[in-house]
Write a protein that holds these residues in place. Structure first.
Motif: not given
Length: 215
Positions: A1-17, A78-90
């Motif tokens: 999964m692409h980095l942007f897609e992984a982040v959007k599926q894992s974190v809401t704007t409210r959580q980030a705010a 966001l990926a770092r702060d919410f420990s999101i696994l990207c799955g895009d090769g890195t």
């Protein structure tokens, strides 16, 4: 999964705010950080929309605008702060999170060592002060008690180490913990031995006997 897609599926704007300092009320409204907003006019949920200035977008857009960084930098943050696994090769964000946890664990371990070191030296300092008072010679020709001599020799030195551990300079505190750790352990063992010997301690009694024999 692409980095942007992984982040959007894992974190809401409210959580980030909320993670980055915004107060969101029960209705999902917050004071907009993008214009001079006196009353909550921004709705934050999966996306965000400000009824005052019209700012809108997804969670990556929000973090990008909030921190003044690019969309990719926002996604990586966001990926770092919410420990999101990207799955895009890195797995860099994941590895960064793991590294952060390890550093936090090491920091906690060091702080425990520092606190323990300070406590041992503080206990020894109070012992030295007591020995200086209790074993001070009463007569000019009286032989000095070994514990009184130790107190005179060590008080200023131990006070110096304690002052160093109270310093605002982390490097100075770390140097004391590292360089004097062996000595602190020896002091701790001695204090434990005196406590196990009961009131007065065997060493104090032995010292008194030596002093009596020298009279």
């Amino acid at each position: 999964m692409h980095l942007f897609e992984a982040v959007k599926q894992s974190v809401t704007t409210r959580q980030a705010a909320e993670r980055y300092g915004l107060n969101v009320n029960r209705n999902g409204m917050a004071v907009c950080p993008f214009h001079r907003d006196r009353h909550p006019s921004m709705k934050v949920d999966c996306r965000y929309y400000c009824f005052g200035c019209g700012a809108t977008g997804d969670v990556i857009d929000f973090v990008s605008l909030l921190h003044g960084i690019s969309a990719k930098e926002a996604a990586l943050m966001l990926a770092r702060d919410f420990s999101i696994l990207c799955g895009d090769g890195t797995d860099a964000p994941r590895q960064s999170a793991v590294k952060k946890l390890r550093l936090e664990a090491e920091e906690q371990k060091y702080r425990r060592m520092e606190q323990h070191c300070f406590q041992v030296l503080a206990d020894y300092y109070h012992l030295l002060r007591r020995w200086r008072e209790e074993h001070a010679p009463c007569q000019p020709d009286e032989a000095w008690h070994p514990l009184f001599v130790e107190a005179l020799q060590r008080l200023n030195y131990i006070e110096y180490l304690l002052d160093g551990l109270l310093s605002d300079d982390l490097r100075e505190r770390a140097a004391i913990v590292t360089e004097y750790g062996k000595e602190v352990r020896a002091i701790e063992q001695r204090i434990s031995g005196l406590a196990a010997a009961g009131p007065g301690g065997r060493e104090e009694r032995a010292g008194q006997r030596r002093a009596d024999a020298e009279r």
